[in-house]
Design an enzyme around this catalytic site. Structure first.
Site, PDB file in Angstrom:
ATOM      1  N   ALA A 124     -40.764 -12.030  -0.454  1.00 37.83           N
ATOM      2  CA  ALA A 124     -39.815 -12.971   0.160  1.00 37.83           C
ATOM      3  C   ALA A 124     -40.073 -13.086   1.659  1.00 37.83           C
ATOM      4  O   ALA A 124     -39.171 -12.992   2.467  1.00 37.83           O
ATOM      5  CB  ALA A 124     -38.383 -12.500  -0.101  1.00 37.83           C
ATOM      6  N   CYS A 161     -52.476 -14.445  10.396  1.00 34.46           N
ATOM      7  CA  CYS A 161     -53.550 -14.758   9.449  1.00 34.46           C
ATOM      8  C   CYS A 161     -54.937 -15.029  10.029  1.00 34.46           C
ATOM      9  O   CYS A 161     -55.921 -14.582   9.447  1.00 34.46           O
ATOM     10  CB  CYS A 161     -53.115 -15.928   8.581  1.00 34.46           C
ATOM     11  SG  CYS A 161     -51.735 -15.447   7.526  1.00 34.46           S
ATOM     12  N   PRO A 191     -52.517  -7.504   4.565  1.00 38.59           N
ATOM     13  CA  PRO A 191     -52.995  -7.299   5.950  1.00 38.59           C
ATOM     14  C   PRO A 191     -54.410  -6.720   5.997  1.00 38.59           C
ATOM     15  O   PRO A 191     -54.993  -6.425   4.953  1.00 38.59           O
ATOM     16  CB  PRO A 191     -51.989  -6.274   6.495  1.00 38.59           C
ATOM     17  CG  PRO A 191     -51.500  -5.531   5.294  1.00 38.59           C
ATOM     18  CD  PRO A 191     -51.536  -6.496   4.156  1.00 38.59           C
ATOM     19  N   VAL A 211     -47.211 -11.553  -1.716  1.00 36.31           N
ATOM     20  CA  VAL A 211     -47.035 -10.333  -0.919  1.00 36.31           C
ATOM     21  C   VAL A 211     -48.023 -10.326   0.240  1.00 36.31           C
ATOM     22  O   VAL A 211     -48.978 -11.105   0.271  1.00 36.31           O
ATOM     23  CB  VAL A 211     -47.195  -9.057  -1.792  1.00 36.31           C
ATOM     24  CG1 VAL A 211     -46.157  -9.034  -2.895  1.00 36.31           C
ATOM     25  CG2 VAL A 211     -48.601  -8.962  -2.373  1.00 36.31           C
ATOM     26  N   ASN A 212     -47.788  -9.438   1.183  1.00 38.59           N
ATOM     27  CA  ASN A 212     -48.655  -9.373   2.352  1.00 38.59           C
ATOM     28  C   ASN A 212     -50.019  -8.765   2.018  1.00 38.59           C
ATOM     29  O   ASN A 212     -50.125  -7.886   1.167  1.00 38.59           O
ATOM     30  CB  ASN A 212     -47.975  -8.592   3.485  1.00 38.59           C
ATOM     31  CG  ASN A 212     -47.186  -7.397   2.991  1.00 38.59           C
ATOM     32  OD1 ASN A 212     -46.624  -7.425   1.900  1.00 38.59           O
ATOM     33  ND2 ASN A 212     -47.152  -6.345   3.767  1.00 38.59           N
ATOM     34  N   SER A 269     -50.753 -15.411  -2.124  1.00 42.98           N
ATOM     35  CA  SER A 269     -51.258 -14.642  -0.980  1.00 42.98           C
ATOM     36  C   SER A 269     -52.699 -15.056  -0.718  1.00 42.98           C
ATOM     37  O   SER A 269     -53.388 -15.530  -1.615  1.00 42.98           O
ATOM     38  CB  SER A 269     -51.264 -13.148  -1.298  1.00 42.98           C
ATOM     39  OG  SER A 269     -49.981 -12.679  -1.593  1.00 42.98           O
ATOM     40  N   THR A 270     -53.146 -14.855   0.522  1.00 43.23           N
ATOM     41  CA  THR A 270     -54.542 -15.106   0.866  1.00 43.23           C
ATOM     42  C   THR A 270     -55.354 -13.859   0.499  1.00 43.23           C
ATOM     43  O   THR A 270     -55.029 -12.761   0.950  1.00 43.23           O
ATOM     44  CB  THR A 270     -54.657 -15.400   2.372  1.00 43.23           C
ATOM     45  OG1 THR A 270     -53.813 -16.509   2.663  1.00 43.23           O
ATOM     46  CG2 THR A 270     -56.084 -15.710   2.765  1.00 43.23           C
TER      47      THR A 270
HETATM   48  P1  NAD Z   1     -44.756 -11.254   4.850  1.00 42.33           P
HETATM   49  O1  NAD Z   1     -45.143  -9.894   5.283  1.00 42.33           O
HETATM   50  O2  NAD Z   1     -43.813 -12.059   5.685  1.00 42.33           O
HETATM   51  O3  NAD Z   1     -44.100 -11.175   3.388  1.00 42.33           O
HETATM   52  C1  NAD Z   1     -44.633 -10.436   2.346  1.00 42.33           C
HETATM   53  C2  NAD Z   1     -43.474  -9.773   1.582  1.00 42.33           C
HETATM   54  O4  NAD Z   1     -43.991  -9.152   0.401  1.00 42.33           O
HETATM   55  C3  NAD Z   1     -42.771  -8.674   2.378  1.00 42.33           C
HETATM   56  O5  NAD Z   1     -41.402  -8.998   2.543  1.00 42.33           O
HETATM   57  C4  NAD Z   1     -42.971  -7.420   1.520  1.00 42.33           C
HETATM   58  O6  NAD Z   1     -41.870  -6.521   1.546  1.00 42.33           O
HETATM   59  C5  NAD Z   1     -43.183  -8.008   0.150  1.00 42.33           C
HETATM   60  N1  NAD Z   1     -43.855  -7.100  -0.796  1.00 42.33           N
HETATM   61  C6  NAD Z   1     -44.953  -6.340  -0.588  1.00 42.33           C
HETATM   62  N2  NAD Z   1     -45.259  -5.659  -1.713  1.00 42.33           N
HETATM   63  C7  NAD Z   1     -44.339  -6.003  -2.648  1.00 42.33           C
HETATM   64  C8  NAD Z   1     -44.129  -5.632  -4.013  1.00 42.33           C
HETATM   65  N3  NAD Z   1     -44.933  -4.786  -4.652  1.00 42.33           N
HETATM   66  N4  NAD Z   1     -43.079  -6.183  -4.667  1.00 42.33           N
HETATM   67  C9  NAD Z   1     -42.252  -7.061  -4.044  1.00 42.33           C
HETATM   68  N5  NAD Z   1     -42.406  -7.437  -2.761  1.00 42.33           N
HETATM   69  C10 NAD Z   1     -43.435  -6.920  -2.070  1.00 42.33           C
HETATM   70  O7  NAD Z   1     -46.097 -12.050   4.618  1.00 42.33           O
HETATM   71  P2  NAD Z   1     -46.313 -13.644   4.651  1.00 42.33           P
HETATM   72  O8  NAD Z   1     -46.506 -14.101   6.050  1.00 42.33           O
HETATM   73  O9  NAD Z   1     -45.288 -14.294   3.799  1.00 42.33           O
HETATM   74  O10 NAD Z   1     -47.734 -13.753   3.945  1.00 42.33           O
HETATM   75  C11 NAD Z   1     -47.882 -13.501   2.561  1.00 42.33           C
HETATM   76  C12 NAD Z   1     -49.284 -13.931   2.155  1.00 42.33           C
HETATM   77  O11 NAD Z   1     -49.434 -15.334   2.376  1.00 42.33           O
HETATM   78  C13 NAD Z   1     -50.406 -13.261   2.943  1.00 42.33           C
HETATM   79  O12 NAD Z   1     -51.499 -13.069   2.083  1.00 42.33           O
HETATM   80  C14 NAD Z   1     -50.757 -14.291   3.995  1.00 42.33           C
HETATM   81  O13 NAD Z   1     -52.114 -14.190   4.402  1.00 42.33           O
HETATM   82  C15 NAD Z   1     -50.552 -15.592   3.249  1.00 42.33           C
HETATM   83  N6  NAD Z   1     -50.203 -16.750   4.092  1.00 42.33           N
HETATM   84  C16 NAD Z   1     -49.317 -16.619   5.120  1.00 42.33           C
HETATM   85  C17 NAD Z   1     -48.953 -17.748   5.859  1.00 42.33           C
HETATM   86  C18 NAD Z   1     -47.976 -17.656   7.001  1.00 42.33           C
HETATM   87  O14 NAD Z   1     -47.779 -18.668   7.669  1.00 42.33           O
HETATM   88  N7  NAD Z   1     -47.348 -16.534   7.273  1.00 42.33           N
HETATM   89  C19 NAD Z   1     -49.474 -18.995   5.519  1.00 42.33           C
HETATM   90  C20 NAD Z   1     -50.363 -19.096   4.449  1.00 42.33           C
HETATM   91  C21 NAD Z   1     -50.707 -17.955   3.730  1.00 42.33           C
HETATM   92  C1  UGA Z   2     -52.430 -21.165  10.239  1.00 37.66           C
HETATM   93  C2  UGA Z   2     -52.989 -22.426   9.573  1.00 37.66           C
HETATM   94  O1  UGA Z   2     -52.787 -23.531  10.449  1.00 37.66           O
HETATM   95  C3  UGA Z   2     -52.293 -22.681   8.241  1.00 37.66           C
HETATM   96  O2  UGA Z   2     -52.912 -23.792   7.592  1.00 37.66           O
HETATM   97  C4  UGA Z   2     -52.414 -21.439   7.364  1.00 37.66           C
HETATM   98  O3  UGA Z   2     -51.739 -21.625   6.147  1.00 37.66           O
HETATM   99  C5  UGA Z   2     -51.828 -20.261   8.095  1.00 37.66           C
HETATM  100  O4  UGA Z   2     -52.536 -20.075   9.353  1.00 37.66           O
HETATM  101  C6  UGA Z   2     -51.991 -18.968   7.349  1.00 37.66           C
HETATM  102  O5  UGA Z   2     -52.848 -18.825   6.516  1.00 37.66           O
HETATM  103  O6  UGA Z   2     -51.224 -18.076   7.726  1.00 37.66           O
HETATM  104  P1  UGA Z   2     -50.291 -20.581  11.675  1.00 37.66           P
HETATM  105  O7  UGA Z   2     -51.056 -19.349  12.017  1.00 37.66           O
HETATM  106  O8  UGA Z   2     -48.903 -20.435  11.196  1.00 37.66           O
HETATM  107  O9  UGA Z   2     -51.070 -21.406  10.551  1.00 37.66           O
HETATM  108  O10 UGA Z   2     -50.235 -21.562  12.945  1.00 37.66           O
HETATM  109  P2  UGA Z   2     -51.320 -22.517  13.636  1.00 37.66           P
HETATM  110  O11 UGA Z   2     -50.639 -23.769  13.994  1.00 37.66           O
HETATM  111  O12 UGA Z   2     -52.555 -22.628  12.857  1.00 37.66           O
HETATM  112  O13 UGA Z   2     -51.621 -21.742  14.993  1.00 37.66           O
HETATM  113  C7  UGA Z   2     -52.359 -20.531  14.986  1.00 37.66           C
HETATM  114  C8  UGA Z   2     -52.619 -20.088  16.410  1.00 37.66           C
HETATM  115  O14 UGA Z   2     -53.580 -20.942  17.039  1.00 37.66           O
HETATM  116  C9  UGA Z   2     -51.364 -20.128  17.299  1.00 37.66           C
HETATM  117  O15 UGA Z   2     -51.342 -19.000  18.131  1.00 37.66           O
HETATM  118  C10 UGA Z   2     -51.548 -21.387  18.105  1.00 37.66           C
HETATM  119  O16 UGA Z   2     -50.888 -21.363  19.345  1.00 37.66           O
HETATM  120  C11 UGA Z   2     -53.062 -21.405  18.284  1.00 37.66           C
HETATM  121  N1  UGA Z   2     -53.596 -22.751  18.552  1.00 37.66           N
HETATM  122  C12 UGA Z   2     -53.523 -23.727  17.612  1.00 37.66           C
HETATM  123  C13 UGA Z   2     -54.182 -23.014  19.776  1.00 37.66           C
HETATM  124  O17 UGA Z   2     -54.272 -22.125  20.655  1.00 37.66           O
HETATM  125  N2  UGA Z   2     -54.685 -24.275  20.003  1.00 37.66           N
HETATM  126  C14 UGA Z   2     -54.616 -25.262  19.087  1.00 37.66           C
HETATM  127  O18 UGA Z   2     -55.106 -26.382  19.364  1.00 37.66           O
HETATM  128  C15 UGA Z   2     -54.021 -24.986  17.863  1.00 37.66           C
END
Ligand code: NAD
Ligand code: UGA
Length: 464
Positions: free
Chosen positions: A12, A275, A92, A89-90, A130-131
């Site tokens: 979540a 990420c 990292p 889930v995360n 997740s990624t």
């Molecule tokens: P997050 O840390 O905010 O959330 C992950 C959640 O998973 C945590 O709350 C954690 O407690 C929970 N968790 C871990 N193990 C668990 C288990 N066994 N059962 C139930 N819950 C569990 O992470 P996030 O930012 O939501 O990212 C999740 C994934 O999505 C990562 O792989 C990340 O790379 C990818 N992703 C993130 C973003 C972003 O903008 N944050 C965008 C695209 C993709």
């Molecule tokens: C990024 C990608 O844009 C999403 O498509 C992807 O899903 C996500 O990562 C993920 O996998 O977590 P996010 O990290 O949330 O999204 O935000 P961005 O808008 O991509 O910015 C990333 C970083 O680059 C920020 O620190 C931002 O300030 C910086 N940035 C972005 C710059 O310094 N210059 C730019 O022109 C654009």
């Protein structure tokens, strides 16, 4: 009410919460449940103060929560009750053993796979949101394949491309939805089920399908390409500062070439967020693993330039402020890794603040959403740190402002009012190029933009 589909999301977080809220909002006849091992997070999702700040999120959670969107703690029962399970889930960077500092740490992900195996009593579609490193679905399939009952699991890859701060509009109107599956009869059937969900609000031509490995890899590559653009323009910002060019003008001229495009060319203090760095390092690890060191070092340089850019920002502050920061007050404007989010994971502000503290500066941190996270990030730091949400109070009696986050708020501040309350000579280091540099210079600031010549009153006095 009888729901047409029952969907579960494990995790979540920043992705699980908003992406499931969007499915619930667009598909009122589906029941969407989100679980997490972190019970505080679940409580927060059920409270008035959501654990994630995203413009527009609160509105859709309010419309769906308790109707067809549920945040619950009981993971076991939910696994057994739901037919479609997203795993969000995360993942990292691994900090121990083989691959430490590079590879993805898959422990949370694998624990989830084993939980799904343990509590399932019927066939399910399991969707990687997740990624993950390429070929992770194979491990998921192998774990789930050891199930003893008379049921099967189909694993799909459906990476999430939303960005923080714009999550809701990205989820509502994405550039594309990618679904990777096995090309088998059951794989294609599972894929069709997932397509049906997204087709509720996303035009079919934007829903693309591929094999699982291409889907997993596309996510890493998309983030690597985006980060590469930021590092490319940041590397050029260093050259602009030496050559009296203006990086904004260069980016505009370059970006107007339709083959290049104008997005993601804003020079700044470097990319942050949970990420980009982890996904590139994961890509680097994979390239080395597959015996491609040249490809690995090409992508690693994107991260190196990012680190260089952050250090360059600090050395520029030190050099401009007469080579000493000891006892000087520096106001950090913005601690989040980008505007419109409270997320500080891998924020350049963390590194920059630490370096300023090392130089014995007194740091006053201001941010409209990220102060709680900032305090956690800096809990172990020694030195003088003050947190003040109000930017005017934060800046008062400071020697310098360092703008580190592109909050819209910082474009609109009354810099004349701020200047009056600061120690003179007052410095403005614009790590996001979001202030009106000429105007701030006219007010009296010595202005140091990123990738543009500084506007310094010392220089003009010397020259006159
Ligand atoms: P997050 O840390 O905010 O959330 C992950 C959640 O998973 C945590 O709350 C954690 O407690 C929970 N968790 C871990 N193990 C668990 C288990 N066994 N059962 C139930 N819950 C569990 O992470 P996030 O930012 O939501 O990212 C999740 C994934 O999505 C990562 O792989 C990340 O790379 C990818 N992703 C993130 C973003 C972003 O903008 N944050 C965008 C695209 C993709
Ligand atoms: C990024 C990608 O844009 C999403 O498509 C992807 O899903 C996500 O990562 C993920 O996998 O977590 P996010 O990290 O949330 O999204 O935000 P961005 O808008 O991509 O910015 C990333 C970083 O680059 C920020 O620190 C931002 O300030 C910086 N940035 C972005 C710059 O310094 N210059 C730019 O022109 C654009």
């Amino acid at each position: 009410m009888k729901f047409r589909k029952k969907i579960l999301c494990i995790g979540a977080g920043y992705v699980g919460g908003p992406s499931m809220a969007m499915i619930a909002y667009k598909c009122p006849d589906y029941r969407v449940t989100v679980v997490d091992i972190n019970h505080e997070r679940i409580d927060a999702w059920n409270s008035a103060e959501l654990p994630v700040y995203e413009p527009g999120l609160e509105e859709i959670v309010k419309k769906t929560r308790g109707k067809n969107l549920f945040f619950v703690k009981d993971i076991e029962n939910q696994i057994s009750e739901n037919d479609i399970i997203f795993v969000s889930v995360n993942t990292p960077t691994k900090m121990f053993g083989t691959g430490a500092g590079m590879a993805a740490d898959l422990q949370y992900w694998e624990k989830t796979a084993r939980q799904i195996l343990q509590y399932s009593q019927s066939s399910k579609i399991v969707i990687e949101k997740s990624t993950l490193p390429v070929k992770t679905a194979l491990a998921m399939e192998r774990i789930l394949g050891s199930a003893k009952g008379n049921f099967t699991f189909e694993v799909l890859s459906n990476p999430e491309f939303m960005a923080e701060g714009t999550a809701i509009s990205d989820l509502e109107n994405p550039d594309r939805i990618l679904i990777g599956s096995r090309e088998t009869k059951s794989g294609l059937k599972a894929r069709a089920e997932l397509v049906e969900i997204y087709a509720r609000w996303i035009p079919e031509e934007k829903i693309i399908t591929s094999n699982i490995w291409s889907s997993e890899l596309s996510k890493l590559v998309a983030n690597a390409f985006l980060a590469q653009r930021v590092s490319s323009i940041n590397s050029i910002s260093a050259l602009c500062e030496k050559a009296d060019a203006d990086v904004t003008q260069v980016a505009k001229a370059v970006g107007m070439d339709s083959r290049i495009g104008g997005k993601f060319l804003n020079a700044g203090v470097g990319f942050g967020g949970s990420c980009f760095k982890k996904d590139i390092l994961n890509l680097v690890y994979l390239c080395n693993f597959y015996g491609l060191p040249e490809v690995a070092s090409y992508w690693e340089s994107v991260v190196k330039i990012n680190e260089y850019q952050q250090e360059r920002f600090v050395t520029n502050i030190i050099a401009s402020m007469f080579n000493t920061l000891a006892g000087k007050k520096i106001c950090i404007m913005g601690f989040a890794f980008k505007g419109n989010t409270g997320d500080t994971r891998e924020s350049p502000a963390i590194y920059i603040t630490r370096r300023l503290l090392e130089e014995r500066a007194e740091v006053i941190i201001s941010d409209p959403q990220a102060l709680k996270n900032a305090a956690l990030d800096l809990a172990a730091e020694k030195g003088s740190i003050t947190y003040r949400e109000d930017p005017y109070l934060a800046a008062a009696s400071c020697h310098a402002l360092a703008i580190l986050t592109d909050w819209d708020l910082y474009r609109k501040l009354d810099y004349k009012k701020i200047y009056k309350t600061m120690v003179k000579p007052a410095f403005l280091f614009d790590g996001r190029n979001i202030t009106d540099h000429k105007k701030c210079f006219a007010i009296g600031f010595n202005v140091y933009p990123t990738g543009k010549p500084p506007l310094s009153h010392f220089k003009s006095r010397q020259e006159s």
